[in-house]
Motif scaffolding. Structure first.
Motif, mmCIF file in Angstrom:
data_model
loop_
_atom_site.group_PDB
_atom_site.id
_atom_site.type_symbol
_atom_site.label_atom_id
_atom_site.label_comp_id
_atom_site.label_asym_id
_atom_site.label_seq_id
_atom_site.Cartn_x
_atom_site.Cartn_y
_atom_site.Cartn_z
ATOM 1 N N LEU A 79 6.385 0.561 4.968
ATOM 2 C CA LEU A 79 6.738 1.408 6.104
ATOM 3 C C LEU A 79 8.093 0.951 6.609
ATOM 4 N N VAL A 80 8.998 1.884 6.799
ATOM 5 C CA VAL A 80 10.329 1.552 7.287
ATOM 6 C C VAL A 80 10.628 2.386 8.511
ATOM 7 N N ALA A 134 7.134 6.230 4.862
ATOM 8 C CA ALA A 134 6.203 5.474 4.018
ATOM 9 C C ALA A 134 6.689 5.435 2.577
ATOM 10 N N SER A 135 6.353 4.352 1.908
ATOM 11 C CA SER A 135 6.766 4.205 0.519
ATOM 12 C C SER A 135 5.893 5.050 -0.404
ATOM 13 N N SER A 136 6.272 5.066 -1.673
ATOM 14 C CA SER A 136 5.652 6.001 -2.611
ATOM 15 C C SER A 136 4.183 5.715 -2.854
ATOM 16 N N ASN A 137 3.717 4.486 -2.613
ATOM 17 C CA ASN A 137 2.316 4.155 -2.862
ATOM 18 C C ASN A 137 1.405 4.523 -1.703
ATOM 19 N N ILE A 138 1.973 5.098 -0.671
ATOM 20 C CA ILE A 138 1.179 5.511 0.491
ATOM 21 C C ILE A 138 1.188 7.025 0.581
ATOM 22 N N PHE A 139 0.000 7.606 0.431
ATOM 23 C CA PHE A 139 -0.148 9.041 0.636
ATOM 24 C C PHE A 139 -0.508 9.256 2.091
ATOM 25 N N LEU A 140 0.456 9.737 2.830
ATOM 26 C CA LEU A 140 0.322 9.761 4.282
ATOM 27 C C LEU A 140 -0.903 10.532 4.750
ATOM 28 N N SER A 141 -1.350 11.514 3.984
ATOM 29 C CA SER A 141 -2.484 12.324 4.399
ATOM 30 C C SER A 141 -3.783 11.524 4.450
ATOM 31 N N PHE A 142 -3.797 10.333 3.856
ATOM 32 C CA PHE A 142 -4.978 9.475 3.898
ATOM 33 C C PHE A 142 -5.028 8.625 5.167
ATOM 34 N N TYR A 143 -3.951 8.652 5.949
ATOM 35 C CA TYR A 143 -3.781 7.660 7.008
ATOM 36 C C TYR A 143 -3.703 8.247 8.412
ATOM 37 N N GLN A 152 8.516 -3.132 9.865
ATOM 38 C CA GLN A 152 9.219 -4.316 10.336
ATOM 39 C C GLN A 152 9.703 -4.184 11.778
ATOM 40 N N GLY A 153 9.649 -2.983 12.315
ATOM 41 C CA GLY A 153 10.024 -2.751 13.704
ATOM 42 C C GLY A 153 11.451 -2.269 13.871
ATOM 43 N N TYR A 206 9.657 -1.437 18.498
ATOM 44 C CA TYR A 206 8.662 -0.428 18.175
ATOM 45 C C TYR A 206 8.252 -0.549 16.709
ATOM 46 N N TYR A 207 6.937 -0.573 16.512
ATOM 47 C CA TYR A 207 6.382 -0.755 15.174
ATOM 48 C C TYR A 207 5.557 0.460 14.776
ATOM 49 N N CYS A 208 5.638 0.794 13.521
ATOM 50 C CA CYS A 208 4.820 1.849 12.940
ATOM 51 C C CYS A 208 3.624 1.204 12.231
ATOM 52 N N ASN A 209 2.465 1.847 12.348
ATOM 53 C CA ASN A 209 1.251 1.329 11.714
ATOM 54 C C ASN A 209 0.517 2.451 11.007
ATOM 55 N N ALA A 210 -0.020 2.130 9.839
ATOM 56 C CA ALA A 210 -0.809 3.083 9.074
ATOM 57 C C ALA A 210 -2.190 2.509 8.827
ATOM 58 N N GLN A 211 -3.215 3.270 9.172
ATOM 59 C CA GLN A 211 -4.599 2.875 8.942
ATOM 60 C C GLN A 211 -5.219 3.890 7.974
ATOM 61 N N ARG A 212 -5.621 3.385 6.802
ATOM 62 C CA ARG A 212 -6.173 4.299 5.795
ATOM 63 C C ARG A 212 -7.586 4.719 6.172
#
Length: 120
Positions: A4-5, A24-33, A112-113, A94-100
């Motif tokens: 995550l950037v 999100a990077s390529s290994n993260i399918f945002l629709s899952f999160y 990284q904020g 400010y940080y971004c977070n993804a929860q699958r």
């Protein structure tokens, strides 16, 4: 592997606006999160600012309701935080977070904020 950037932070005067982005990077399918924005000011605990579910439901911290807006574009793998009417007390990293919540991929991912400074 960076997953995550965040970007878009900077210095703004009180009353100003900023838009943060989280890609999100390529290994993260945002629709899952479910996606969230947190912030942490010096000497304080990290706190939830805004969240958006996989299906688009949103919730906000009371202190930012009516001023901040979270949105997502799954095709662009990007989550946004539009911040208006900024106050001194909004200054933080400010940080971004993804929860699958479904599918496969990493479970709990943090960026990284990005620094937001509010000063006159």
């Amino acid at each position: 592997q960076v997953q995550l950037v965040e970007s878009g932070g900077g210095s703004v005067q009180p009353g100003g606006s900023l838009t943060l982005s989280c890609v999100a990077s390529s290994n993260i399918f945002l629709s899952f999160y479910d996606m969230s924005w947190y912030r942490q000011a010096p000497g304080k605990q990290r706190e939830l600012v805004a969240a958006i579910s996989r299906v688009g439901g949103t919730n906000y911290a009371e202190v930012v309701k009516g001023r901040f807006s979270i949105s997502r574009d799954n095709a662009k793998k990007t989550v946004y935080l539009q911040m208006n009417s900024l106050k001194f007390e909004d200054a933080a990293v400010y940080y971004c977070n993804a929860q699958r919540r479904s599918g496969v991929g990493p479970n709990d991912v943090w960026g990284q904020g990005t620094q937001v400074t509010v000063s006159s």
